[in-house]
Design an enzyme around this catalytic site. Structure first.
Site, PDB file in Angstrom:
ATOM      1  N   ASP A   1       0.818  -1.228   0.000  1.00 43.70           N
ATOM      2  CA  ASP A   1       0.000   0.000   0.000  1.00 43.70           C
ATOM      3  C   ASP A   1       0.841   1.264   0.000  1.00 43.70           C
ATOM      4  O   ASP A   1       0.398   2.317   0.453  1.00 43.70           O
ATOM      5  CB  ASP A   1      -0.962   0.026   1.207  1.00 43.70           C
ATOM      6  CG  ASP A   1      -1.793  -1.239   1.312  1.00 43.70           C
ATOM      7  OD1 ASP A   1      -2.419  -1.605   0.302  1.00 43.70           O
ATOM      8  OD2 ASP A   1      -1.817  -1.861   2.389  1.00 43.70           O
TER       9      ASP A   1
ATOM     10  N   LYS B   1       2.698   2.151  -5.116  1.00 43.07           N
ATOM     11  CA  LYS B   1       3.493   1.671  -6.251  1.00 43.07           C
ATOM     12  C   LYS B   1       2.791   1.923  -7.582  1.00 43.07           C
ATOM     13  O   LYS B   1       3.439   2.218  -8.585  1.00 43.07           O
ATOM     14  CB  LYS B   1       3.778   0.178  -6.087  1.00 43.07           C
ATOM     15  CG  LYS B   1       4.610  -0.167  -4.865  1.00 43.07           C
ATOM     16  CD  LYS B   1       4.835  -1.662  -4.734  1.00 43.07           C
ATOM     17  CE  LYS B   1       3.578  -2.423  -4.407  1.00 43.07           C
ATOM     18  NZ  LYS B   1       2.958  -2.052  -3.118  1.00 43.07           N
TER      19      LYS B   1
ATOM     20  N   GLY C   1      -4.007  -4.243  -4.945  1.00 42.70           N
ATOM     21  CA  GLY C   1      -4.759  -3.246  -5.691  1.00 42.70           C
ATOM     22  C   GLY C   1      -3.947  -1.978  -5.851  1.00 42.70           C
ATOM     23  O   GLY C   1      -3.413  -1.455  -4.877  1.00 42.70           O
ATOM     24  N   HIS C   2      -3.793  -1.517  -7.077  1.00 42.68           N
ATOM     25  CA  HIS C   2      -3.080  -0.277  -7.333  1.00 42.68           C
ATOM     26  C   HIS C   2      -4.088   0.797  -7.719  1.00 42.68           C
ATOM     27  O   HIS C   2      -4.817   0.656  -8.701  1.00 42.68           O
ATOM     28  CB  HIS C   2      -2.042  -0.461  -8.443  1.00 42.68           C
ATOM     29  CG  HIS C   2      -0.862  -1.269  -8.011  1.00 42.68           C
ATOM     30  ND1 HIS C   2       0.097  -1.740  -8.897  1.00 42.68           N
ATOM     31  CD2 HIS C   2      -0.473  -1.682  -6.794  1.00 42.68           C
ATOM     32  CE1 HIS C   2       1.017  -2.417  -8.223  1.00 42.68           C
ATOM     33  NE2 HIS C   2       0.694  -2.388  -6.958  1.00 42.68           N
TER      34      HIS C   2
ATOM     35  N   GLN D   1       2.251  -5.935  -3.342  1.00 39.61           N
ATOM     36  CA  GLN D   1       2.492  -6.049  -1.900  1.00 39.61           C
ATOM     37  C   GLN D   1       3.795  -5.313  -1.507  1.00 39.61           C
ATOM     38  O   GLN D   1       4.209  -4.405  -2.198  1.00 39.61           O
ATOM     39  CB  GLN D   1       2.509  -7.514  -1.456  1.00 39.61           C
ATOM     40  CG  GLN D   1       1.160  -8.200  -1.466  1.00 39.61           C
ATOM     41  CD  GLN D   1       0.874  -8.917  -2.761  1.00 39.61           C
ATOM     42  OE1 GLN D   1       1.747  -9.396  -3.454  1.00 39.61           O
ATOM     43  NE2 GLN D   1      -0.387  -8.991  -3.102  1.00 39.61           N
TER      44      GLN D   1
END
Length: 425
Positions: free
Chosen positions: A13, A16, A40-41, A225
Site C-alpha cells: 500500500d 506503487k 490493488g493499485h 504487496q
C-alpha cells in the site's frame, strides 16, 4: 530509461501503482512479476480514480506493451472483468497491448473456496488476514506440480483432465472444513467462458522482453504487496504467498538478473499495514487517526481499514539490504502536514539492547520497543508544490534525515494522489 524494478519497501500500500503509471511514460514494456488480485493499485488520472488488481498500471498509457509474468497467479474471471471495466472507462485493452505468459498459474474456483474455508476455521489470533482470493492455494498447487497454467487453456481436453486430477484432494479438504464438494463438470463449466477469452492474450512473455531488449527498449518491472510481506523475508507467517523483493523480478518475468539496472523502493512517508501481524510503530491514538483519515487509508482490494504508524526506518534498513534500491520514491508526504511533531523510528530496544535491524526469529518483531527521533512538523499545504526547493524547510529536513539514515537518495516525492502531484529530483 534504464530497466527498472518498482518494489514496495514496507507492508504494501505504498503507492506503487502511481509510480509505475508515472514511469511508464519513459518505458516501452511493463511486466507484473508476482502476486495476484490480492493487490490493488489505485491511480488518479485527470481526477478519475482507476483501481487495477492484475493488469499492470502502465495500461493507461497508449503504445506500451503490458505483460503478466509467470510469477503471477491469475484469476481469469477477475482478469476479464478488469478488461471490461477499463473498456467502459474508455481504455480499450486488446491482445496488441496486453499479454499473459503461458506459464502463469491460474486461480481456480476450488482455490478460493479452500482459502476462505481455512481462514474461517482458524481461531482469532491465528488468522493470517488473507484476502480469501485463492492466492495461497494456487501457489501451493504450483509448488506441488499439479497447478493449471494459462497455456493449458489452449487445450480444453488437457484442462479438463487436470481439473479431474486436482479435485480428489480438494474435495477431501472440503470435507474436513465442511465445505461443499465439487465435480469436474461444475468446475469446467465455471472456468471455460473466461478461459476462452484469456487465450487471446496468451503469449511468450520472456521472448517479448528479450525482443524489447534487442531493440534497445526499456522494461519496467511492477511488483505487488511489500518487502515485509515477502514469503521468505517478511513477518512470517503474516505474509503473502510469493516473493516480493526486487530479486524476484527476473525469475517472475522470465529474464536474466543482469537485465535489471535500477531498483526504486516506494516508501510511504509514514507506515501502514493491513491485516494481522506485528507493527512496532503503530499508533492507536489521535495521530494514528489523523494519518488514517487524511491519507484515506483503506485497502484498494479489500476496503479494510489500514493500521497507521510513524515511519519505521528499521524495517526500511532491512528493505534496503534485501532490495539494493538505487533510489527511494516517498509517497503521501502531504499527509504529515498539520502535525506539530513528527517521529521516525531509528532503532529497536530488544531484550535490553539496541538493534538496528529487525530480529530474524519469528516472534522477535512483536517483542521490540521502537526508539524514536523527533522532528518538527509543518502546517503548510504542499499538495500543489512542484519543486523540491519549494517544500517547507521542515519537510525537506524530514526527507534529508531519511536519506541520511538509509544512505539512499529520495529521488521522487509524491505530494498527492494525482499523476501531476509528483516532484522528481
Amino acid at each position: 530509461m534504464a530497466n527498472t524494478v518498482i518494489i514496495g519497501a514496507q507492508w504494501g500500500d505504498e503507492g506503487k501503482g502511481k509510480l509505475v503509471d508515472l514511469l511508464t511514460e519513459r518505458a516501452d514494456g511493463i511486466v507484473r512479476f508476482q502476486g495476484g488480485n490480492n493487490a490493488g493499485h489505485t491511480l488518479v488520472v485527470e481526477g478519475k480514480k482507476v483501481v487495477l488488481h492484475l493488469i499492470p498500471s502502465g495500461v493507461l498509457h497508449q503504445g506500451k506493451t503490458c505483460m503478466i509474468g509467470n510469477g503471477v497467479v491469475l484469476d481469469p474471471e477477475v482478469f476479464c472483468k478488469e478488461i471490461d471495466t477499463l473498456g467502459e472507462q474508455g481504455v480499450p485493452v486488446g491482445p496488441d497491448r496486453l499479454m499473459v505468459s503461458l506459464r502463469t498459474h491460474i486461480i481456480m474456483p476450488y482455490h478460493k473456496i479452500l482459502d476462505a474455508a481455512r481462514e474461517s476455521s482458524k481461531i482469532k489470533g491465528n488468522k493470517i488476514g488473507t484476502t480469501g482470493r485463492g492466492i495461497g492455494p494456487c501457489y501451493e498447487d504450483k509448488m506441488s506440480r499439479i497447478g493449471i497454467r494459462a497455456g493449458d487453456f489452449l487445450d480444453e481436453d488437457l484442462l479438463r483432465r487436470k481439473i479431474e486430477a486436482a479435485l480428489p484432494e480438494k474435495n477431501a479438504l472440503f470435507a474436513m472444513y465442511g465445505a461443499e464438494q465439487l465435480d469436474v463438470d461444475q468446475v469446467f463449466e465455471q472456468i471455460i467462458p473466461f478461459a476462452r477469452r484469456v487465450v487471446d492474450y496468451i503469449d511468450d512473455v520472456p521472448a517479448k522482453i528479450q525482443g524489447l531488449q534487442a531493440e534497445g527498449k526499456s522494461v519496467l518491472f511492477e511488483g505487488a504487496q511489500g518487502t515485509h510481506l515477502d514469503i521468505d523475508h517478511g513477518t512470517y507467517p503474516f505474509v503473502t504467498s510469493s516473493s516480493t523483493v526486487s530479486g524476484n523480478a527476473a525469475a517472475g518475468s522470465g529474464c536474466g538478473p543482469a537485465t535489471i539496472e535500477e531498483v526504486v523502493a516506494v516508501v510511504k512517508a509514514y507506515t501502514t499495514r493491513v491485516g494481522e501481524g506485528p507493527f512496532p510503530s503503530e499508533l492507536e491514538d489521535a495521530v494514528g487517526d489523523h494519518l488514517g483519515e487524511k491519507g484515506a487509508e483503506f485497502g484498494a482490494t479489500t476496503g479494510r481499514k489500514r493500521r497507521c504508524g510513524w515511519l519505521d526506518l528499521v524495517v526500511m534498513r532491512e528493505s534496503v539490504r534485501l532490495n539494493s534500491p538505487t533510489g527511494i520514491a516517498m509517497t503521501k508526504l502531504d499527509v504529515l502536514g498539520g502535525l506539530e511533531e513528527l517521529k521516525i523510528c531509528v532503532g529497536y530496544d530488544y531484550k535490553g539492547q539496541r538493534i538496528e535491524y529487525p530480529p530474524q526469529d519469528q516472534h522477535g518483531l512483536a517483542e521490540v520497543a521502537p526508539i524514536y527521533e523527533s522532528l518538527p512538523g509543518w502546517n503548510e499545504d504542499i499538495s500543489d508544490i512542484t519543486s523540491f526547493d519549494a517544500l517547507p524547510a521542515n519537510a525537506r529536513a524530514y526527507i534529508a534525515r531519511v536519506e541520511e539514515v538509509l544512505d539512499v537518495p529520495v529521488s521522487i516525492v509524491s505530494v498527492g494522489p494525482g499523476r501531476e502531484q509528483t516532484i522528481i529530483r
